[in-house]
Every structure is written in C-alpha cells, then in structure tokens.
Enzyme design. Structure first.
Site, short mmCIF file in Angstrom:
data_model
loop_
_atom_site.label_atom_id
_atom_site.label_comp_id
_atom_site.label_asym_id
_atom_site.label_seq_id
_atom_site.Cartn_x
_atom_site.Cartn_y
_atom_site.Cartn_z
N GLY A 190 21.28 -80.50 22.47
CA GLY A 190 22.27 -80.30 23.53
C GLY A 190 23.29 -79.20 23.24
N THR A 191 24.43 -79.34 23.91
CA THR A 191 25.51 -78.36 23.75
C THR A 191 25.95 -78.31 22.30
OG1 THR A 191 26.30 -78.92 25.97
CG2 THR A 191 27.86 -77.81 24.51
N TYR A 247 40.95 -76.30 22.69
CA TYR A 247 40.07 -76.39 21.51
C TYR A 247 39.28 -75.11 21.29
CZ TYR A 247 40.30 -81.50 20.82
OH TYR A 247 40.69 -82.77 20.53
N ILE A 248 38.48 -74.76 22.31
CA ILE A 248 37.51 -73.67 22.08
C ILE A 248 38.24 -72.34 21.95
CG2 ILE A 248 35.48 -72.47 22.99
CD1 ILE A 248 34.71 -75.02 24.46
N HIS A 274 43.46 -88.76 -7.78
CA HIS A 274 44.36 -87.64 -8.03
C HIS A 274 43.59 -86.52 -8.72
CE1 HIS A 274 48.07 -85.55 -8.98
NE2 HIS A 274 47.63 -85.41 -10.23
P1 FAD Z 1 25.32 -82.28 25.88
O1 FAD Z 1 25.43 -81.99 24.43
O2 FAD Z 1 25.91 -81.31 26.83
O3 FAD Z 1 23.76 -82.45 26.17
C1 FAD Z 1 23.26 -82.67 27.44
C2 FAD Z 1 21.81 -82.25 27.45
O4 FAD Z 1 21.24 -82.64 28.68
C3 FAD Z 1 21.62 -80.73 27.36
O5 FAD Z 1 20.74 -80.44 26.30
C4 FAD Z 1 21.02 -80.36 28.70
O6 FAD Z 1 20.08 -79.29 28.61
C5 FAD Z 1 20.34 -81.65 29.10
N1 FAD Z 1 20.16 -81.80 30.55
C6 FAD Z 1 21.09 -81.67 31.52
N2 FAD Z 1 20.55 -81.92 32.72
C7 FAD Z 1 19.23 -82.21 32.49
C8 FAD Z 1 18.14 -82.54 33.34
N3 FAD Z 1 18.29 -82.64 34.67
N4 FAD Z 1 16.95 -82.75 32.77
C9 FAD Z 1 16.78 -82.66 31.43
N5 FAD Z 1 17.78 -82.35 30.59
C10 FAD Z 1 18.99 -82.13 31.11
N6 FAD Z 1 32.62 -81.83 20.01
C11 FAD Z 1 32.97 -82.39 18.84
O7 FAD Z 1 32.98 -83.62 18.73
N7 FAD Z 1 33.30 -81.62 17.75
C12 FAD Z 1 33.29 -80.27 17.81
O8 FAD Z 1 33.59 -79.60 16.82
C13 FAD Z 1 32.93 -79.65 19.03
N8 FAD Z 1 32.90 -78.32 19.14
C14 FAD Z 1 32.48 -77.75 20.31
C15 FAD Z 1 32.46 -76.37 20.39
C16 FAD Z 1 32.06 -75.75 21.56
C17 FAD Z 1 32.02 -74.24 21.63
C18 FAD Z 1 31.67 -76.55 22.68
C19 FAD Z 1 31.19 -75.89 23.94
C20 FAD Z 1 31.70 -77.93 22.61
C21 FAD Z 1 32.12 -78.54 21.43
N9 FAD Z 1 32.20 -79.93 21.31
C22 FAD Z 1 32.59 -80.49 20.13
C23 FAD Z 1 31.86 -80.82 22.44
C24 FAD Z 1 30.43 -81.38 22.28
O9 FAD Z 1 29.51 -80.31 22.20
C25 FAD Z 1 30.09 -82.30 23.43
O10 FAD Z 1 31.08 -83.31 23.54
C26 FAD Z 1 28.74 -82.97 23.22
O11 FAD Z 1 27.71 -82.01 23.09
C27 FAD Z 1 28.43 -83.90 24.40
O12 FAD Z 1 27.18 -84.50 24.20
P2 FAD Z 1 26.30 -85.01 25.44
O13 FAD Z 1 25.08 -85.60 24.84
O14 FAD Z 1 27.12 -85.80 26.35
O15 FAD Z 1 25.93 -83.69 26.27
P1 NAD Z 2 40.52 -77.64 26.59
O1 NAD Z 2 40.75 -78.66 27.63
O2 NAD Z 2 40.60 -78.01 25.17
O3 NAD Z 2 41.57 -76.45 26.79
C1 NAD Z 2 41.66 -75.72 27.98
C2 NAD Z 2 42.99 -74.98 27.97
O4 NAD Z 2 42.97 -74.05 29.05
C3 NAD Z 2 44.19 -75.89 28.19
O5 NAD Z 2 45.17 -75.61 27.23
C4 NAD Z 2 44.65 -75.55 29.62
O6 NAD Z 2 46.03 -75.71 29.79
C5 NAD Z 2 44.22 -74.10 29.72
N1 NAD Z 2 43.98 -73.61 31.07
C6 NAD Z 2 43.36 -74.24 32.10
N2 NAD Z 2 43.30 -73.43 33.19
C7 NAD Z 2 43.86 -72.24 32.82
C8 NAD Z 2 44.06 -71.00 33.48
N3 NAD Z 2 43.66 -70.82 34.73
N4 NAD Z 2 44.68 -70.02 32.82
C9 NAD Z 2 45.10 -70.21 31.52
N5 NAD Z 2 44.93 -71.36 30.85
C10 NAD Z 2 44.31 -72.36 31.49
O7 NAD Z 2 39.10 -76.97 26.96
P2 NAD Z 2 38.09 -76.10 26.10
O8 NAD Z 2 38.78 -75.39 25.00
O9 NAD Z 2 37.33 -75.31 27.10
O10 NAD Z 2 37.14 -77.18 25.48
C11 NAD Z 2 36.42 -78.09 26.34
C12 NAD Z 2 36.19 -79.39 25.65
O11 NAD Z 2 35.20 -79.24 24.63
C13 NAD Z 2 37.39 -79.96 24.92
O12 NAD Z 2 38.23 -80.68 25.78
C14 NAD Z 2 36.76 -80.84 23.91
O13 NAD Z 2 36.49 -82.08 24.51
C15 NAD Z 2 35.46 -80.14 23.57
N6 NAD Z 2 35.60 -79.39 22.30
C16 NAD Z 2 35.91 -80.08 21.17
C17 NAD Z 2 36.05 -79.41 19.98
C18 NAD Z 2 36.39 -80.19 18.75
O14 NAD Z 2 36.23 -81.40 18.76
N7 NAD Z 2 36.83 -79.54 17.66
C19 NAD Z 2 35.88 -78.04 19.91
C20 NAD Z 2 35.56 -77.37 21.07
C21 NAD Z 2 35.41 -78.06 22.27
#
Ligand code: FAD
Ligand code: NAD
Length: 465
Positions: free
Chosen positions: A41-42, A186-187, A444
């Site tokens: 996934g993502t 976050y991102i 420690h």
């Molecule tokens: P997803 O991981 O989005 O997986 C969903 C899957 O479903 C995908 O593979 C997609 O292709 C598939 N799918 C969708 N529709 C269909 C369909 N109709 N048929 C078949 N397959 C389908 N979270 C953390 O906890 N720690 C982090 O450090 C962190 N860093 C992140 C950094 C970035 C840049 C991003 C974008 C996200 C990050 N996240 C992090 C968030 C994390 O990736 C998501 O919370 C997590 O992947 C969610 O898992 P999920 O299984 O719900 O969905």
């Molecule tokens: P986010 O919700 O963390 O941050 C989005 C930011 O964009 C907020 O501060 C918001 O105020 C701002 N914003 C919204 N609209 C705007 C606009 N029009 N102009 C300027 N600022 C604006 O979202 P994200 O960084 O895209 O991450 C998405 C999700 O992915 C997170 O909420 C988190 O659940 C997950 N994630 C988790 C991790 C981790 O666990 N380390 C890392 C990356 C992503």
C-alpha cells in the site's frame, strides 16, 4: 474465468489489508486479498518506508556536510561530501522492492490468495476484479474494505508539472533548487526538512498560525528552531492562490492580506490525505459515512452486515500502525474470536528533526477534560547520553492523574526519540502509574532515562535535575 469462492475477501493490501489477510490466513480462514497496485500500500511503496529512507540519507549527508564546513566538536574532519539523489532513490527502491516481495511471501505463507487488479463490489458479498487476464468474480462470506487514502489536491493548484504530491517528491532524482512546500504538517515538514538538508532552498507555506498544529507549541519549538538553522523559511497564516500566470511562481496571500509570489522549481502540496471511497463500488453497498470516511463501530463493522472497513478509509489518525491493529482485530473477529477496539493509545511520531512523539492524551486534551493532573518534565540538556551524542535539544514530559498517578499521556521531542515510543505506549497500555516508571531500572546511559526522570519529576523527587 471460474469464480473464486472464499470466506474472506480483503480489498486493498496496504498495512491494514495485508495484516488482516495474513492473520486471517493464520487462523485458517480461507482468504483472498485484492490489490490494484503493489502489496504494502501507501505505507510501503510511497509513504512511511520511502520517506524514512530519504530522511535518513538526508540526515547522514547533512551531518557530514556540517562537519566539513564548520568542523565537528567530536574531532572529526572530512572533505566536502557529494550527494547523488538518483543513487539514494535506487537504494530506497531496493528497500521497497525487498519489502514488496516480503509482504507477498508472508501472504503466501499464510495461504492467502493474492489477486492483482482493481476490485469493484457488486454487492456486499461479490466483487469483480479487472485482472491482466480478464474479469475475475470473487464471492465471499465477509468483506473487508481497506482501500486507504490519497493525497488531497488543491483545486487551484492541481498536481502535474512542477506541482507534486508526496509520491512525486519521493521519486525525484534531482534536488530542487527552490522547493515550496504547501502545508506544515507531517509530510510537509518531514520531507521539507530532508530536502533542506540535501541543499534545497525550502519555503513552507502554512494556513494555520504555527507549524504542526496537531502538536502543542512546546513540542514543536525545537523543530521550529532546527528549521531556522537549516535555512527553511516558514510562512504561517499564509494562503496559497495558485501559479502566477507569468513566471510559474507560486502566488500566496501572506499574513495581513498582502499578495506575493515565491519562486519554485517544485511545489510540494501536502495539505492532508482523503479516504479512497471511489472506484470500489461504494454505491453498490450504500454504507453509512462519517464525513468523507466510512463509519465503523468498535469492531470495525460498517452499517452493512458482513462488511468491515479498516485503516485510512475509516478516519483519523491515518497511521499505518492503527490500520495494522484494526486489520489484526477484524481477522480475529471473522475467525470467531471475541474482540473489540480497546486500545488505550495509538502513538504518533513525527519524523522531523528532532523527532516528536505523543502517546495517549495530549496535554490540551487532559486539561480540557478538567482532570487534576501532575506533570513531570526532563530536558535532554540534563541527559548524559544526549551530551555524548552532541544533541541535547528536546525533553520528555509525562502527564498523570493527580489522585492515583495513573499515566494519561507521554510526550517528547528529541533526536531518536521515536524509539522511545514503544516504552511510552507499553506504559499506557499496561495502565502504569508514575511509581511503576520510577520503580523500573532504566539502563544508563540512555535517552530512555529521561522517561524515568520525568516520572520522578512528577513525583517531586527528580535526581538528575
Ligand atoms: P493504504 O496503505 O493506502 O493501502 C490501500 C491499498 O488499497 C493500496 O495499495 C491501494 O492500491 C489499494 N486499493 C485501493 N482501492 C482498491 C481497489 N478498488 N481494488 C484493489 N485495491 C485497491 N504512517 C505512519 O504510521 N508512520 C509514518 O511514518 C508514515 N509516513 C507516511 C509518509 C507519507 C509520505 C505518506 C503519504 C503516508 C505516511 N503514513 C505514515 C501514513 C500511512 O502510509 C497510512 O496511514 C497507511 O498506509 C494506511 O494504510 P491502509 O492499509 O489503510 O491504506
Ligand atoms: P497533515 O494533516 O499532517 O498536515 C496538513 C497541513 O496542511 C496542516 O498543517 C494544515 O493546516 C495545512 N493546510 C491545509 N490546507 C492548506 C492550504 N490550503 N494552504 C496551506 N496549508 C494548508 O497532512 P499531511 O502532511 O499531508 O499528511 C497526511 C497524513 O498522513 C497525516 O495526517 C498522517 O496521518 C499521515 N502521515 C503520518 C506520518 C507519520 O506518522 N510520521 C508521516 C507522514 C504522513
């Protein structure tokens, strides 16, 4: 093609879906998982894993570059380092590939059938999948929707060309000269910091009045300081207007209403993620929604009997470990076990520099509840281990009930503090009291001693401060 008949159909093989499928398979449930892109996934392909690989590479490079330009207090001298983002990306892609194969192997080992293609529900028990070799119909007794989330696109700044999402940023092969990041969440801050360390001039545009508005300002202060040191410009209370028509710069309305433009080779839009509720037949099952998310109960059951939903498609916090825990729980429910969501905490970590951890209730949440509390605080500047690592910024803070000292929340910010999140979560999940932490010998010299000291602080007998 012959229909596949199974007990459990999981749509989506992200951390929610693949964990659910593996656990169900382990429990002897005849399971099929359908994935439109790649297993993992993502999180595995374009999220957690690749972003942390890039962040690590940027940390290593910046440390060496700093030693080369300012000299190192550790007595290390080095020449000016070189950096090739394309090689870093190859290394990152290698890790992603290994993990893709790993997930596929784990599914096979659990006797789960993987079908590659886009699944679309016809009803609550039947899905059609467009596979490479034709249409596959799958009939299941129970269905789990684990379709995850996608980046939010701003209508006036659509993805394409120089405007990229996190997925685009994690595929760059050259470090942009001028990178504008929209959204200081976050991102935006994790990737913005990494690109700043790799030499990009980074400007962050945030609509709210401060960075990482989901964390309290005490926790984000060391991050803001570090961003300044790295030369990252942060514009808060700023509104993005779109690309300026003449030179492709980004037009923004700064605080006070003044319109200005920012030069940008790349514009990384990270303003949140939205659940994937299209393309899999939501209309056919007509589930109750909660805003844009699928409404689920404490067993992740949707409003339709036999249909479950887990992970990002079910709401905040959109974190991989929440999706995995929900997936495991649903698999056990489908296998006939008595389970319900009973977690005390879903820890959150922001992999900025320094890292932020929050487990359990935040200080604001506790204050808002009116509970009388005791807090304890230990700064890393008083930690011997932090000194030996030449990185003393940050602190650990504990929040406990005043009457019985039950821990309610644990927060911290500091280098490498992500690894303390397990100790924080375990303490909360085991319903530890301040005395339990104070009575546990912490080795420690480690940063984890700061947790002990924060608990001692709340009991008014700190030793090392
Ligand atoms: P997803 O991981 O989005 O997986 C969903 C899957 O479903 C995908 O593979 C997609 O292709 C598939 N799918 C969708 N529709 C269909 C369909 N109709 N048929 C078949 N397959 C389908 N979270 C953390 O906890 N720690 C982090 O450090 C962190 N860093 C992140 C950094 C970035 C840049 C991003 C974008 C996200 C990050 N996240 C992090 C968030 C994390 O990736 C998501 O919370 C997590 O992947 C969610 O898992 P999920 O299984 O719900 O969905
Ligand atoms: P986010 O919700 O963390 O941050 C989005 C930011 O964009 C907020 O501060 C918001 O105020 C701002 N914003 C919204 N609209 C705007 C606009 N029009 N102009 C300027 N600022 C604006 O979202 P994200 O960084 O895209 O991450 C998405 C999700 O992915 C997170 O909420 C988190 O659940 C997950 N994630 C988790 C991790 C981790 O666990 N380390 C890392 C990356 C992503």
């Amino acid at each position: 093609m012959k229909d596949i008949i199974c007990k459990l159909l999981v749509i989506g093989a992200g951390p929610g879906g693949y964990v659910c499928a593996i656990r169900a398979g382990q429990l002897g449930v005849d399971t099929v998982v359908v994935e439109a892109k790649k297993p993992g996934g993502t999180c595995l392909n374009v999220g957690c894993i690749p972003s942390k690989a890039l962040i690590h590479a940027a940390d290593e490079f910046e440390r060496i570059a700093r030693a080369a330009s300012n000299g190192s207090p550790l007595g290390i001298s080095v020449g000016k380092p070189e950096f090739a983002l394309s090689k870093t990306m190859q290394w990152k892609d290698g890790i992603v590939g290994r993990l893709n194969n790993g997930v596929a192997e784990l599914l096979k080992k659990a006797r789960v059938k993987i079908v590659l293609g886009q699944a679309c529900l016809r009803d609550g028990k039947t899905a059609e999948v467009e596979t490479e070799i034709g249409l596959q119909v799958i009939r299941a007794e129970q269905v789990v929707i684990a379709t995850g989330s996608d980046p939010v696109e701003l209508p006036f700044l659509p993805f394409g060309g120089k405007v990229i999402s996190s997925t685009g940023a994690l595929a760059l092969t050259e470090v942009p000269r001028d990178l504008v990041v929209v959204g200081a969440g976050y991102i935006g801050l994790e990737l913005g910091t990494a690109f700043a360390k790799l030499g990009a001039h980074v400007t962050v545009v945030e609509a709210e009045s401060r960075i990482l508005p989901q964390y309290d300002s005490e926790l984000t202060r060391p991050v803001a300081t570090r961003l300044r040191e790295l030369g990252v410009e942060v514009l808060t209370e700023a509104k993005v207007k779109g690309l300026a028509s003449t030179d492709g710069a980004l037009a923004i309305e700064a605080v006070g209403g003044e319109t200005t433009t920012l030069a940008a080779d790349r514009i990384l839009v990270t303003v949140g993620r939205r659940p994937v509720t299209e393309g899999w037949g939501l209309d056919a099952v007509d589930l109750d929604m909660e805003g844009r998310f699928i409404r689920v109960d404490d067993k992740c059951r949707t409003s339709m009997r036999g249909v479950y939903a887990i992970g990002d498609v079910t709401g905040e916090p959109m974190l991989a470990h929440r999706a995995m825990a929900q997936g495991e729980m649903v698999a056990e429910i489908v296998a006939g076990e008595k389970r319900a969501w009973d977690k005390v905490c879903i820890p959150a970590i922001c992999f900025t520099d320094p890292e932020i951890v929050s487990a359990g209730l935040s200080l604001e949440e506790v204050r808002a509840s009116g509970t009388e509390i005791k807090t304890g605080y230990f700064p890393f500047r008083a930690s011997g281990r932090a000194m030996t690592m030449a990185d003393e910024s940050g602190f650990v803070r504990v929040v406990a009930r005043a009457d019985n000292h039950l821990l309610l929340g644990i927060q911290g910010v500091g280098s490498g503090i992500a690894e303390l999140s397990a100790a924080f979560s375990l303490a909360l999940e085991m319903r530890a009291r301040l005395e339990d932490i104070a009575g546990t010998i912490h080795a420690h010299p480690t940063r984890s001693e700061s947790f002990l000291e924060a608990a001692l602080g709340a009991l008014s007998h700190s030793i090392h401060i």
